[in-house]
Design a protein around this motif. Structure first.
Motif, mmCIF file in Angstrom:
data_model
loop_
_atom_site.group_PDB
_atom_site.id
_atom_site.type_symbol
_atom_site.label_atom_id
_atom_site.label_comp_id
_atom_site.label_asym_id
_atom_site.label_seq_id
_atom_site.Cartn_x
_atom_site.Cartn_y
_atom_site.Cartn_z
ATOM 1 N N SER A 198 39.105 -44.143 39.755
ATOM 2 C CA SER A 198 40.065 -44.706 40.863
ATOM 3 C C SER A 198 40.429 -46.247 40.572
ATOM 4 O O SER A 198 40.279 -46.910 41.664
ATOM 5 C CB SER A 198 39.652 -44.215 42.213
ATOM 6 O OG SER A 198 39.432 -42.885 42.738
ATOM 7 N N SER A 241 38.576 -43.898 46.616
ATOM 8 C CA SER A 241 40.071 -44.502 46.524
ATOM 9 C C SER A 241 40.230 -46.000 47.033
ATOM 10 O O SER A 241 40.915 -46.008 47.972
ATOM 11 C CB SER A 241 40.991 -43.845 46.963
ATOM 12 O OG SER A 241 40.779 -43.463 48.322
ATOM 13 N N SER A 284 42.951 -42.162 50.116
ATOM 14 C CA SER A 284 43.754 -42.387 49.445
ATOM 15 C C SER A 284 44.730 -43.501 49.854
ATOM 16 O O SER A 284 46.212 -43.117 49.911
ATOM 17 C CB SER A 284 44.580 -41.181 48.827
ATOM 18 O OG SER A 284 43.875 -40.334 48.275
ATOM 19 N N ASN A 327 47.758 -37.941 46.582
ATOM 20 C CA ASN A 327 47.901 -39.123 45.551
ATOM 21 C C ASN A 327 49.170 -39.964 45.973
ATOM 22 O O ASN A 327 49.911 -40.026 45.004
ATOM 23 C CB ASN A 327 47.943 -38.604 44.260
ATOM 24 C CG ASN A 327 46.790 -37.713 43.682
ATOM 25 O OD1 ASN A 327 47.104 -36.656 43.022
ATOM 26 N ND2 ASN A 327 45.715 -38.102 43.840
ATOM 27 N N TYR A 339 54.308 -38.866 45.067
ATOM 28 C CA TYR A 339 52.955 -38.103 45.424
ATOM 29 C C TYR A 339 52.831 -37.009 44.456
ATOM 30 O O TYR A 339 53.934 -36.481 43.760
ATOM 31 C CB TYR A 339 53.024 -37.911 46.744
ATOM 32 C CG TYR A 339 54.077 -36.945 47.198
ATOM 33 C CD1 TYR A 339 53.801 -35.315 47.334
ATOM 34 C CD2 TYR A 339 55.517 -37.289 47.760
ATOM 35 C CE1 TYR A 339 54.616 -34.647 47.887
ATOM 36 C CE2 TYR A 339 56.264 -36.564 48.319
ATOM 37 C CZ TYR A 339 56.050 -35.203 48.150
ATOM 38 O OH TYR A 339 57.041 -34.258 48.557
ATOM 39 N N GLU A 370 49.585 -35.624 37.859
ATOM 40 C CA GLU A 370 49.018 -36.237 38.984
ATOM 41 C C GLU A 370 48.801 -37.854 38.898
ATOM 42 O O GLU A 370 48.989 -38.288 38.013
ATOM 43 C CB GLU A 370 47.572 -35.457 39.435
ATOM 44 C CG GLU A 370 46.725 -35.401 38.356
ATOM 45 C CD GLU A 370 45.251 -34.895 38.389
ATOM 46 O OE1 GLU A 370 45.215 -33.961 39.189
ATOM 47 O OE2 GLU A 370 44.305 -35.045 37.563
ATOM 48 N N ASN A 371 48.324 -38.332 40.117
ATOM 49 C CA ASN A 371 48.061 -39.584 40.113
ATOM 50 C C ASN A 371 48.840 -40.699 39.943
ATOM 51 O O ASN A 371 49.377 -41.570 39.019
ATOM 52 C CB ASN A 371 46.730 -40.324 39.358
ATOM 53 C CG ASN A 371 45.553 -39.282 39.880
ATOM 54 O OD1 ASN A 371 44.934 -38.436 39.305
ATOM 55 N ND2 ASN A 371 45.228 -39.801 41.228
ATOM 56 N N MET A 415 43.859 -40.934 36.036
ATOM 57 C CA MET A 415 43.791 -42.067 37.316
ATOM 58 C C MET A 415 44.716 -43.533 36.993
ATOM 59 O O MET A 415 44.005 -44.411 36.996
ATOM 60 C CB MET A 415 42.318 -42.239 37.512
ATOM 61 C CG MET A 415 41.661 -40.976 38.105
ATOM 62 S SD MET A 415 40.030 -41.492 38.734
ATOM 63 C CE MET A 415 39.397 -39.729 39.186
#
Length: 423
Positions: A198, A241, A284, A327, A339, A370-371, A415
């Motif tokens: 992260s 995070s 997050s 996210n 997101y 993701e992320n 990430m």
């Protein structure tokens, strides 16, 4: 190497313009003429042209046209030597030329981008005594100038992304890379000692905060350029995070008093004021460039959802009405939230427009995405995806243009966090 504006004058104003913050852009047609070299064709010229083409593929508002589509041969590299008529008939908007002349190392090169309609120079740069190692940087700088001339924003090509890769042992480490895949650098070396995850850039670009997962606890790591990161022990086994605020403070989700909440750390890197508490877990955090807004995840409604609130306090506002959403990444201007939403058995990236209240799906296809993380100009979005089989980094835009993979070497990459523009 000498970097300068050709002919001693600034590039002309162009009637070509792209609003990258708008709802979409029409394609501009761009062609690179074959390199013109005094004394014949040069291999470095072909290599530089290929590097420029690869850079320009990241700009979805440019349609790269093969030179073979344009009849006739270009006579040279300056306006008085070029017959623009074939390019105009071929509906070309931008013509890029390169001229190589003998000099030290590989020689000297002049790069120009012309607006075909007006036949005026948009960008003109000259580089003396070019070496092979300098060719990628020359390509990046030229494309940065061209993007700035067309959009007013050119920082994409010299920005940096922090991300996570497996180490040589059982751990993971933080790396940085430019979005073109150049400048790949490992900044932590934990190997068997832990998992660094992260990463988050400070707004001044001087530091990266991250979670360090040890054998028995989580720690806060802060890398400030060169040497080993500082590691801080917090009063919790769960430190998740971390994210910088514009003023340099760090917010992090810490499990205290039986559940995870988001705390603003004090000068000793210990939990201070609660930024997001109340029912459910809070994780997050993400902040806009003003430091006044925070997006975060809370699960009080059952599934995780995205919320927004003022950093100064007040009640949070739920952004995602339903589903499984994680996210969040606030755009620097605070107008958009990217997101991750779970759709079936996979995750996809969405963008929420705070002005209209609309949500737009910007990734699709196979694998899970993701992320997401916004670029400093709020136009590009980097995310990790399994669409190629293993997790890799990809770049799309707020409008959902086809993703392009960022080269990060062997192994997975995940990430990502986009850093600010270099000062």
């Amino acid at each position: 190497m000498l970097l300068g504006i050709l002919s001693g004058r600034a590039p002309a104003q162009t009637s070509l313009a792209v609003d990258i913050q708008g709802p979409g852009q029409a394609k501009m047609n761009l062609v690179q003429a074959r390199p013109f070299a005094d004394g014949g064709q040069m291999t470095p010229a072909d290599k530089l042209q290929d590097l420029i083409n690869k850079d320009l593929q990241f700009l979805p508002f440019l349609q790269l046209v093969p030179p073979s589509n344009i009849p006739g041969q270009i006579g040279g590299a300056t306006a008085d030597q070029i017959d623009f008529k074939p390019f105009s008939m071929g509906k070309i908007d931008v013509l890029v030329t390169s001229k190589w002349t003998p000099g030290g190392n590989l020689g000297n090169v002049e790069l120009r981008a012309f607006e075909v309609y007006s036949q005026k120079v948009i960008v003109g740069k000259g580089y003396d005594s070019v070496t092979d190692a300098q060719l990628p940087d020359i390509a990046d700088r030229f494309c940065m100038e061209l993007m700035a001339a067309l959009t007013g924003q050119g920082g994409f090509f010299n920005s940096q992304i922090a991300f996570v890769k497996p180490s040589s042992g059982k751990g993971t480490d933080i790396w940085t890379v430019r979005p073109t895949g150049r400048g790949l650098t490992r900044i932590t070396h934990y190997n068997e000692l832990g998992m660094a995850e992260s990463p988050a850039w400070s707004f001044d670009g001087r530091s990266i905060a991250f979670t360090l997962i040890g054998s028995r606890s989580h720690y806060l790591g802060v890398w400030s350029g060169g040497g080993k990161p500082q590691v801080y022990t917090l009063p919790s086994t769960n430190v998740v995070s971390p994210r910088f605020l514009p003023n340099g403070q760090i917010a992090v989700s810490v499990r205290m008093h039986g559940k995870a909440d988001i705390y603003l750390l004090n000068a000793n890197h210990q939990p201070g004021r609660v930024l997001a508490g109340g029912p459910g877990i809070n994780v997050s955090p993400s902040f806009d460039a003003s430091g006044s807004l925070m997006a975060f995840v809370n699960d009080q409604a059952g599934n995780p959802n995205i919320y927004l609130q003022n950093v100064s306090g007040g009640s949070p506002r739920r952004i995602t009405p339903s589903g499984y959403n994680t996210n969040p990444s606030l755009s620097p201007d605070g107008k958009l939230i990217a997101y991750t939403k779970q759709l079936g058995g996979a995750q996809k990236v969405f963008v929420h427009d705070m002005t209209t209240g609309q949500d737009t799906q910007v990734t699709s296809g196979g694998g899970s995405d993701e992320n997401p993380s916004f670029s400093p100009d709020g136009y590009f979005i980097v995310f990790s995806s399994t669409r190629s089989g293993q997790k890799k980094l990809y770049v799309t835009t707020r409008h959902g243009t086809p993703p392009i993979m960022i080269p990060t070497g062997d192994g997975t990459a995940q990430m990502p966090c986009w850093g600010p523009l270099p000062k």
